[in-house]
Design an enzyme around this catalytic site. Structure first.
Site, PDB file in Angstrom:
ATOM      1  N   ARG A 207      52.976 -15.368 -24.403  1.00 16.78           N
ATOM      2  CA  ARG A 207      54.418 -15.598 -24.462  1.00 16.78           C
ATOM      3  C   ARG A 207      54.681 -17.043 -24.870  1.00 16.78           C
ATOM      4  NH1 ARG A 207      59.250 -13.130 -25.247  1.00 16.78           N
ATOM      5  NH2 ARG A 207      60.748 -13.376 -23.553  1.00 16.78           N
TER       6      ARG A 207
ATOM      7  N   THR B  17      61.036  -6.342 -32.321  1.00 13.09           N
ATOM      8  CA  THR B  17      59.698  -6.360 -31.732  1.00 13.09           C
ATOM      9  C   THR B  17      58.871  -5.288 -32.414  1.00 13.09           C
ATOM     10  OG1 THR B  17      60.648  -7.137 -29.643  1.00 13.09           O
ATOM     11  CG2 THR B  17      58.510  -6.094 -29.494  1.00 13.09           C
TER      12      THR B  17
ATOM     13  N   GLU C 137      61.715 -11.972 -31.078  1.00 17.47           N
ATOM     14  CA  GLU C 137      62.911 -11.785 -30.252  1.00 17.47           C
ATOM     15  C   GLU C 137      64.039 -11.125 -31.033  1.00 17.47           C
ATOM     16  OE1 GLU C 137      66.125 -12.674 -29.195  1.00 17.47           O
ATOM     17  OE2 GLU C 137      65.933 -12.199 -27.084  1.00 17.47           O
TER      18      GLU C 137
ATOM     19  N   GLU D 123      62.826 -17.179 -28.954  1.00 17.10           N
ATOM     20  CA  GLU D 123      62.509 -16.663 -27.624  1.00 17.10           C
ATOM     21  C   GLU D 123      63.204 -17.412 -26.492  1.00 17.10           C
ATOM     22  OE1 GLU D 123      61.150 -13.972 -27.105  1.00 17.10           O
ATOM     23  OE2 GLU D 123      59.988 -13.521 -28.895  1.00 17.10           O
TER      24      GLU D 123
ATOM     25  N   ASP E 177      65.853 -15.847 -24.388  1.00 19.81           N
ATOM     26  CA  ASP E 177      65.547 -14.886 -23.328  1.00 19.81           C
ATOM     27  C   ASP E 177      65.697 -15.510 -21.944  1.00 19.81           C
ATOM     28  OD1 ASP E 177      65.123 -12.612 -24.765  1.00 19.81           O
ATOM     29  OD2 ASP E 177      62.945 -12.667 -24.695  1.00 19.81           O
TER      30      ASP E 177
ATOM     31  N   SER F  94      60.513 -11.318 -20.142  1.00 20.38           N
ATOM     32  CA  SER F  94      60.473 -10.363 -21.241  1.00 20.38           C
ATOM     33  C   SER F  94      60.532  -8.949 -20.687  1.00 20.38           C
ATOM     34  CB  SER F  94      59.181 -10.546 -22.042  1.00 20.38           C
ATOM     35  OG  SER F  94      59.003  -9.515 -22.990  1.00 20.38           O
ATOM     36  N   SER F  95      60.934  -8.010 -21.544  1.00 25.53           N
ATOM     37  CA  SER F  95      60.901  -6.590 -21.208  1.00 25.53           C
ATOM     38  C   SER F  95      59.738  -5.876 -21.875  1.00 25.53           C
ATOM     39  CB  SER F  95      62.211  -5.922 -21.642  1.00 25.53           C
ATOM     40  OG  SER F  95      63.306  -6.484 -20.977  1.00 25.53           O
TER      41      SER F  95
ATOM     42  N   GLY G  39      62.292  -2.644 -28.616  1.00 27.02           N
ATOM     43  CA  GLY G  39      63.588  -2.133 -28.192  1.00 27.02           C
ATOM     44  C   GLY G  39      64.313  -2.989 -27.182  1.00 27.02           C
ATOM     45  N   GLY G  40      63.978  -4.278 -27.059  1.00 26.60           N
ATOM     46  CA  GLY G  40      64.660  -5.115 -26.079  1.00 26.60           C
ATOM     47  C   GLY G  40      64.445  -4.586 -24.676  1.00 26.60           C
TER      48      GLY G  40
END
Length: 613
Positions: free
Chosen positions: A146, A435, A455, A472, A475, A499-500, A520-521
């Protein structure tokens, strides 16, 4: 854009040299910065990047895979398999696997091509999470690639002089949103640990496609057209994506010699090529010199960046262990919590057409998102109750909230067991859906799930050395506190935003059985949860499961995928007490089912394919 150079045969910059550079930076720079943790947010309201499942036919093998995808049939194989978002990238990975490379080797080739052919989604300027099953040692490992906040970042980074949050795209477009790129370091670390093939040769396809050109896909062109105004703000970005002032069109032949030159340098020198030297200087100059919205990234941030190994997070579900990335990812926790709350309910008997089944799934997801918004952040900066959040007794308690017959009036935050105080405010950050996901199983029995991102679509819109830089940092929570309480996911120097992303390897009896993930966020979490329910409870094959219509509930409104059979459920879900919204839901699920040979499924909503032998 750059000058083509031949690939040299080997690494010339060692990890030892890079560590020495890091030490020199540390010695030479005085860090008068506060490292205290603060807090976090979650709105997820920006529209996704453009979809598009237009066919990209590059070979007979790809054509057969596309036929299987259209017919709802999984691709089958016995030895190895790779599933990713673009046929050119999948072919690069397939070549590596066919020649005896590992899943880690193949990932490097796949990611290098993805950064060229779908730059709106991932690339060298972004970051990723990787889950790895090592067949030789019988161990599961997760690597955190990340991006990090620059050392000069403060909790007020995304606030006005009056202390109010910036508008989202005010923060995104330009240098302010750029975190330290992490993908090159993750590629190298995975290869160092688990690779067998020679590093330079893993970039062959990406370099050739960048130098010789490739056809712009429908999805890439529609994404560019949709974002033309923002892409046009920066001359270098506009010159590439909007030549002559017009967006690239589907079928255009596009070359990127600057990216080819960057990859050649990466192949020769390793990831140090990106984190020190001329490329690093160009990245920093682009960020700090961005017109109207400069950022604070510095060369020291690049030199100090490190991939982190973290403990996998696993949650039980119907005899399986659902394993993935822990904080700063909320993915494994929220997927595990969703499924754990459903454990007591017979979804198999209800079936996929049951409104009550979807009531349970939707409200279980809402409960998981409530905990996610309160507790999850970078655990290097704030304590996170990881064990408590997936403890079976806690999940059983959460599941009892679903015992009614109608939708929950509200989804309360729980109180998982924890040795620290849980006095945090709810988050309000956005997790956006630009993503990509890669699933690979190699001939040695190793398995890899990697979700990779910049992102927002096209990230910060800053283009340097042939690739885009991430956004990023948006986020993070733009606010530091709410109602007098700190938010866990606020900005801090060196911190990684929540993050998801949910790269997942499902285990049974100590061996991997399913490899999956999606873009897909924040909807990634329900996309992955739904796919696992479809495969485990409803016995759908890999292709049927990824193609099954989406019904997604995160914060109360039930999103129902338009133009699918799921719309038949809308009246009944409304009668059960949900607010509903019929809309496009643009996932990119890529699944390998290992339970009976290898079966691959590629999401029909995008251009991906599965290849295997």
């Amino acid at each position: 854009m750059g000058i083509d150079r031949p690939i040299k045969c080997c690494h010339t910059t060692s990890r030892k040299y890079r560590n020495i550079l890091k030490l020199l930076y540390i010695i030479s720079v005085t860090l008068g910065l506060s490292w205290t943790a603060h807090a976090q947010q979650s709105a997820d309201s920006v529209a996704p990047e453009a979809g598009g499942a237009g066919e990209v036919v590059t070979s007979d093998e790809v054509a057969r895979s596309l036929e299987d995808k259209a017919a709802g049939r999984p691709v089958k194989a016995d030895d190895w398999m790779v599933v990713a978002a673009n046929p050119l990238a999948v072919e690069a990975g397939a070549r590596v696997l066919r020649e005896g490379g590992t899943a880690a080797d193949a990932m490097v080739g796949v990611q290098a091509v993805l950064g060229l052919v779908e730059p709106q989604s991932s690339g060298l300027g972004g970051g990723a999470f990787l889950v790895w099953w090592d067949a030789g040692s019988g161990t599961l490992t997760t690597l955190d690639g990340r991006e990090t906040a620059p050392l000069a970042a403060t909790p007020l980074l995304f606030q006005t002089a009056e202390g109010e949050p910036l508008g989202f795209f005010e923060a995104v477009v330009g240098g302010l949103s750029v975190g330290t790129p992490a993908t090159p370091a993750l590629m190298e670390e995975a290869h160092r640990r688990w690779g067998r093939a020679a590093w330079p040769g893993l970039f062959d396809e990406a370099i050739a496609h960048a130098r010789d050109g490739f056809k712009v896909s429908e999805r890439m062109s529609s994404s560019i057209a949709r974002d033309a105004e923002r892409l046009g703000r920066f001359p270098e970005t506009a010159a590439y994506f909007l030549p002559g002032g017009m967006p690239l069109r589907t079928g255009d032949h596009l070359r990127n010699p600057a990216y080819a030159a960057t990859l050649e340098q990466l192949a020769e020198e390793g990831s140090a090529a990106v984190y020190t030297g001329d490329i690093a200087r160009d990245i920093v100059a682009t960020v700090t010199g961005a017109a109207d919205n400069p950022g604070v990234l510095a060369e020291i941030d690049l030199a100090l960046y490190q991939v982190k190994e973290r403990d996998p997070v696993c949650a039980p579900y119907r005899g399986y262990d659902i394993c993935g990335m822990g904080p700063p990812s909320s993915g494994a926790l929220a997927v595990g919590q969703t499924l754990g709350a459903l454990e007591a309910f017979d979804l198999r008997a209800m079936g996929p057409e049951s409104p009550q089944a979807w009531r349970l799934i939707g409200d279980a997801s809402r409960l998981a998102f409530a905990d996610r918004g309160r507790y999850v952040a970078d655990e290097d900066h704030v304590p996170v109750p990881v064990a408590g959040m997936v403890d079976p007794s806690y999940l059983e308690t959460r599941g009892k909230l679903l015992n009614g017959a109608r939708a929950l009036h509200e989804a309360p935050v729980g109180a998982p067991e924890f040795e620290h105080a849980l006095n945090w405010a709810d988050d309000a950050s956005r997790a956006l859906p630009s993503t990509s996901h890669i699933s690979i199983v190699d001939s040695y029995g190793n398995a890899l799930a990697m979700t990779t991102t910049i992102e927002n679509a096209f990230g910060s819109r800053l283009f340097v050395r042939g690739f885009l830089l991430n956004n990023e940092l948006t986020d993070f929570s733009f606010r530091t506190h709410r109602g007098g309480l700190p938010i866990a996911n606020s900005v801090a120097p060196g911190k990684r935003p929540r993050s998801s992303m949910s790269p997942t390897i499902v285990m049974r009896d100590g061996t991997p059985v399913i490899v999956l993930g999606s873009p897909g966020g924040s909807r990634i979490i329900p996309y992955v949860s739904k796919t696992l329910v479809a495969m485990i409870d409803w016995d759908l094959n890999a292709q049927e499961a990824v193609a099954y219509p989406h019904l997604v509930n995160r914060f109360g409104t039930y999103d129902i995928e338009s133009d699918t059979s799921a719309t038949r459920l809308e009246p009944e879900l409304r009668w059960l007490g949900f607010e509903t919204a019929v809309r496009d839901l643009n996932s990119g699920l890529h699944v390998i089912d290992m339970r009976d040979g290898l079966e691959g499924g590629a999401d029909p909503r995008r251009e991906g394919v599965a290849l295997g032998e």
